[in-house]
Design an enzyme around this catalytic site. Structure first.
Site, PDB file in Angstrom:
ATOM      1  N   SER A  38      19.044 -23.865 -32.856  1.00  0.00           N
ATOM      2  CA  SER A  38      18.089 -24.088 -33.958  1.00  0.00           C
ATOM      3  C   SER A  38      17.090 -22.952 -34.094  1.00  0.00           C
ATOM      4  O   SER A  38      16.384 -22.621 -33.139  1.00  0.00           O
ATOM      5  CB  SER A  38      17.284 -25.372 -33.717  1.00  0.00           C
ATOM      6  OG  SER A  38      18.117 -26.473 -33.719  1.00  0.00           O
ATOM      7  N   HIS A  69      20.909 -24.845 -39.318  1.00  0.00           N
ATOM      8  CA  HIS A  69      22.139 -24.350 -38.690  1.00  0.00           C
ATOM      9  C   HIS A  69      23.055 -23.854 -39.800  1.00  0.00           C
ATOM     10  O   HIS A  69      23.592 -24.643 -40.575  1.00  0.00           O
ATOM     11  CB  HIS A  69      22.799 -25.442 -37.842  1.00  0.00           C
ATOM     12  CG  HIS A  69      22.068 -25.669 -36.569  1.00  0.00           C
ATOM     13  ND1 HIS A  69      22.491 -25.146 -35.366  1.00  0.00           N
ATOM     14  CD2 HIS A  69      20.909 -26.309 -36.317  1.00  0.00           C
ATOM     15  CE1 HIS A  69      21.630 -25.478 -34.426  1.00  0.00           C
ATOM     16  NE2 HIS A  69      20.664 -26.184 -34.978  1.00  0.00           N
ATOM     17  N   HIS A  91      25.787 -31.085 -33.409  1.00  0.00           N
ATOM     18  CA  HIS A  91      25.117 -31.771 -32.291  1.00  0.00           C
ATOM     19  C   HIS A  91      25.770 -33.132 -32.062  1.00  0.00           C
ATOM     20  O   HIS A  91      26.201 -33.778 -33.034  1.00  0.00           O
ATOM     21  CB  HIS A  91      23.638 -31.996 -32.611  1.00  0.00           C
ATOM     22  CG  HIS A  91      22.849 -30.741 -32.711  1.00  0.00           C
ATOM     23  ND1 HIS A  91      22.829 -29.974 -33.844  1.00  0.00           N
ATOM     24  CD2 HIS A  91      22.065 -30.108 -31.800  1.00  0.00           C
ATOM     25  CE1 HIS A  91      22.068 -28.911 -33.645  1.00  0.00           C
ATOM     26  NE2 HIS A  91      21.583 -28.961 -32.409  1.00  0.00           N
ATOM     27  N   TYR A  93      24.387 -35.894 -31.780  1.00  0.00           N
ATOM     28  CA  TYR A  93      23.749 -36.953 -32.585  1.00  0.00           C
ATOM     29  C   TYR A  93      24.261 -36.990 -34.027  1.00  0.00           C
ATOM     30  O   TYR A  93      23.941 -37.917 -34.772  1.00  0.00           O
ATOM     31  CB  TYR A  93      22.224 -36.844 -32.546  1.00  0.00           C
ATOM     32  CG  TYR A  93      21.635 -35.559 -33.102  1.00  0.00           C
ATOM     33  CD1 TYR A  93      21.669 -35.261 -34.459  1.00  0.00           C
ATOM     34  CD2 TYR A  93      21.007 -34.646 -32.255  1.00  0.00           C
ATOM     35  CE1 TYR A  93      21.120 -34.093 -34.964  1.00  0.00           C
ATOM     36  CE2 TYR A  93      20.454 -33.473 -32.746  1.00  0.00           C
ATOM     37  CZ  TYR A  93      20.518 -33.206 -34.102  1.00  0.00           C
ATOM     38  OH  TYR A  93      19.976 -32.047 -34.581  1.00  0.00           O
ATOM     39  N   GLU A  94      25.055 -35.984 -34.436  1.00  0.00           N
ATOM     40  CA  GLU A  94      25.623 -36.032 -35.784  1.00  0.00           C
ATOM     41  C   GLU A  94      26.788 -37.025 -35.856  1.00  0.00           C
ATOM     42  O   GLU A  94      27.310 -37.293 -36.939  1.00  0.00           O
ATOM     43  CB  GLU A  94      26.042 -34.629 -36.238  1.00  0.00           C
ATOM     44  CG  GLU A  94      24.816 -33.734 -36.469  1.00  0.00           C
ATOM     45  CD  GLU A  94      25.161 -32.286 -36.802  1.00  0.00           C
ATOM     46  OE1 GLU A  94      25.576 -32.032 -37.937  1.00  0.00           O
ATOM     47  OE2 GLU A  94      25.004 -31.422 -35.922  1.00  0.00           O
ATOM     48  N   ALA A 121      17.186 -24.398 -28.755  1.00  0.00           N
ATOM     49  CA  ALA A 121      15.747 -24.622 -28.836  1.00  0.00           C
ATOM     50  C   ALA A 121      15.462 -25.795 -27.906  1.00  0.00           C
ATOM     51  O   ALA A 121      16.228 -26.758 -27.879  1.00  0.00           O
ATOM     52  CB  ALA A 121      15.348 -24.973 -30.260  1.00  0.00           C
ATOM     53  N   MET A 227      18.887 -31.124 -27.075  1.00  0.00           N
ATOM     54  CA  MET A 227      19.899 -32.106 -27.508  1.00  0.00           C
ATOM     55  C   MET A 227      21.270 -31.475 -27.703  1.00  0.00           C
ATOM     56  O   MET A 227      22.074 -31.961 -28.505  1.00  0.00           O
ATOM     57  CB  MET A 227      19.463 -32.742 -28.836  1.00  0.00           C
ATOM     58  CG  MET A 227      18.112 -33.409 -28.779  1.00  0.00           C
ATOM     59  SD  MET A 227      17.616 -33.938 -30.403  1.00  0.00           S
ATOM     60  CE  MET A 227      15.870 -34.253 -30.132  1.00  0.00           C
ATOM     61  N   SER A 228      21.519 -30.400 -27.005  1.00  0.00           N
ATOM     62  CA  SER A 228      22.798 -29.712 -27.232  1.00  0.00           C
ATOM     63  C   SER A 228      23.279 -29.100 -25.921  1.00  0.00           C
ATOM     64  O   SER A 228      22.864 -29.506 -24.842  1.00  0.00           O
ATOM     65  CB  SER A 228      22.597 -28.613 -28.283  1.00  0.00           C
ATOM     66  OG  SER A 228      21.715 -27.624 -27.792  1.00  0.00           O
ATOM     67  N   ASN A 251       8.244 -25.805 -27.921  1.00  0.00           N
ATOM     68  CA  ASN A 251       7.097 -26.734 -27.896  1.00  0.00           C
ATOM     69  C   ASN A 251       6.972 -27.297 -26.490  1.00  0.00           C
ATOM     70  O   ASN A 251       7.964 -27.368 -25.771  1.00  0.00           O
ATOM     71  CB  ASN A 251       7.364 -27.894 -28.863  1.00  0.00           C
ATOM     72  CG  ASN A 251       8.663 -28.615 -28.544  1.00  0.00           C
ATOM     73  OD1 ASN A 251       9.750 -28.126 -28.867  1.00  0.00           O
ATOM     74  ND2 ASN A 251       8.555 -29.735 -27.887  1.00  0.00           N
ATOM     75  N   HIS A 263      10.939 -31.052 -36.841  1.00  0.00           N
ATOM     76  CA  HIS A 263      12.018 -30.082 -36.657  1.00  0.00           C
ATOM     77  C   HIS A 263      11.571 -28.718 -37.197  1.00  0.00           C
ATOM     78  O   HIS A 263      11.918 -27.675 -36.651  1.00  0.00           O
ATOM     79  CB  HIS A 263      13.283 -30.566 -37.375  1.00  0.00           C
ATOM     80  CG  HIS A 263      14.474 -29.706 -37.110  1.00  0.00           C
ATOM     81  ND1 HIS A 263      15.022 -29.566 -35.853  1.00  0.00           N
ATOM     82  CD2 HIS A 263      15.184 -28.905 -37.924  1.00  0.00           C
ATOM     83  CE1 HIS A 263      16.036 -28.726 -35.917  1.00  0.00           C
ATOM     84  NE2 HIS A 263      16.150 -28.303 -37.162  1.00  0.00           N
TER      85      HIS A 263
HETATM   86  N1  HPA Z   1      13.001 -32.344 -27.158  1.00  0.00           N
HETATM   87  C1  HPA Z   1      14.311 -32.321 -27.447  1.00  0.00           C
HETATM   88  N2  HPA Z   1      14.879 -31.346 -28.132  1.00  0.00           N
HETATM   89  C2  HPA Z   1      14.117 -30.329 -28.538  1.00  0.00           C
HETATM   90  C3  HPA Z   1      12.749 -30.277 -28.249  1.00  0.00           C
HETATM   91  C4  HPA Z   1      12.159 -31.356 -27.527  1.00  0.00           C
HETATM   92  O1  HPA Z   1      10.935 -31.378 -27.246  1.00  0.00           O
HETATM   93  N3  HPA Z   1      12.279 -29.130 -28.778  1.00  0.00           N
HETATM   94  C5  HPA Z   1      13.344 -28.502 -29.347  1.00  0.00           C
HETATM   95  N4  HPA Z   1      14.456 -29.223 -29.204  1.00  0.00           N
END
Ligand code: HPA
Length: 294
Positions: A38, A69, A91, A93-94, A121, A227-228, A251, A263
């Site tokens: 991402s 993406h 991902h 989750y898709e 990310a 998440m990947s 973050n 996002h």
């Molecule tokens: N959690 C999960 N996935 C993420 C995060 C997060 O804080 N930041 C970027 N992708």
């Protein structure tokens, strides 16, 4: 037949083989695969001799539903090294089956890459990490709680596997290549990019983590969460491609009292680290051949 293709289950072999053949006749080949997560897709701007096709045009490929993406497969040179780049990924989750989720990574493997740099990310769990930091993934905790490779291979353990291979990934003790991870950290030091090395937790998403989950992940010893990456890394290792993991901390993992994370926030920090990432990868890729693979 391609030795990697040969390991796949009958149904998946045709799907992967068709896409790989379609790309091969269009000149797609490379030594190193790159998966851009991402907000990291702009690394493609730092490449030379770029030739790209949209996922939508490749037989069997799906286009990611997440806006940032891009959904292109790129064949190019990075600092002189022939690379194949996934500019954007699907991902878990898709909600797609593994045969579609992991198709691009399997195709890169069948096009002959020896090493794959898998980027993402991620939220920082380690309290020393700040947004914009990079982390070499030394290891992962996969919290998807299922085997992403189920049904994708001819044999659950791979051809020629023996009982001693049970519990190993592709018959080797490491998932992420330790020598290449060290080489990545050295490349970062040489080009002045701040860099950590740590453990990546892969959650199913798409919601960010609760306060309790963040506490759990810290107690498990995880340094970053996303998440990947976990399913791709396991697939690549199983196909004898050496995975190198790289997280971009966008973050601090959210805790009570902190503003909601969007996002868009994640993507904006991704954009800020674009230059760092480009410097690092352009310094790292020419060294890949010299590092001892395990
Ligand atoms: N959690 C999960 N996935 C993420 C995060 C997060 O804080 N930041 C970027 N992708």
């Amino acid at each position: 037949m391609n030795a990697r293709l040969e390991q796949l289950s009958d149904a998946w072999r045709d799907q992967v083989g068709e896409a790989a053949a379609w790309l091969r006749v269009r000149g797609f080949a490379g030594r190193v695969g790159l998966v851009l997560g991402s907000g990291l897709g702009d690394f493609v701007d730092a490449l030379e001799d770029v030739h790209a096709v949209d996922y939508a045009d490749i037989p069997g490929f799906r286009t990611p539903s997440v806006a940032e993406h891009r959904g292109r497969l790129v064949c190019a040179r990075a600092a002189g090294v022939p690379v194949i780049v996934m500019q954007g990924r699907l991902h878990p989750y898709e909600g797609l089956p593994s045969t579609l989720l992991l198709l691009p990574a399997a195709v890169m493997a069948c096009l002959g890459v020896e090493v794959a740099v898998v980027t993402n990310a991620a939220g920082g769990l380690n309290r020393h990490y700040v947004p914009g930091d990079l982390m070499a993934i030394r290891d992962q905790v996969d919290l998807h709680f299922h085997d992403a490779l189920r049904g994708l291979f001819r044999s659950p353990l791979g051809g020629g596997a023996v009982a001693a291979d049970v519990g190993r990934v592709g018959g080797v003790p490491h998932l992420y290549d330790p020598d290449l991870a060290r080489c990545l950290v050295e490349a970062a030091a040489d080009c002045g990019v701040p860099m950590h090395a740590g453990t990546y937790a892969s959650m199913y998403g798409p919601a960010y983590e609760t306060k309790a989950e963040i506490g759990m992940l810290r107690r498990l010893g995880c340094d970053a969460v996303g998440m990947s990456t976990a399913p791709e890394a396991v697939l690549l290792r199983r196909l004898d491609v050496a995975p190198v993991g790289l997280s971009c901390i966008t973050n601090p993992a959210r805790e009570t009292g902190q503003p909601e994370l969007s996002h868009q926030d994640v993507v904006e920090v991704g954009n800020q680290v674009r230059d760092r990432l480009a410097r690092l990868l352009l310094a790292f890729l020419p060294r890949v051949g010299g590092a001892q693979r395990q």
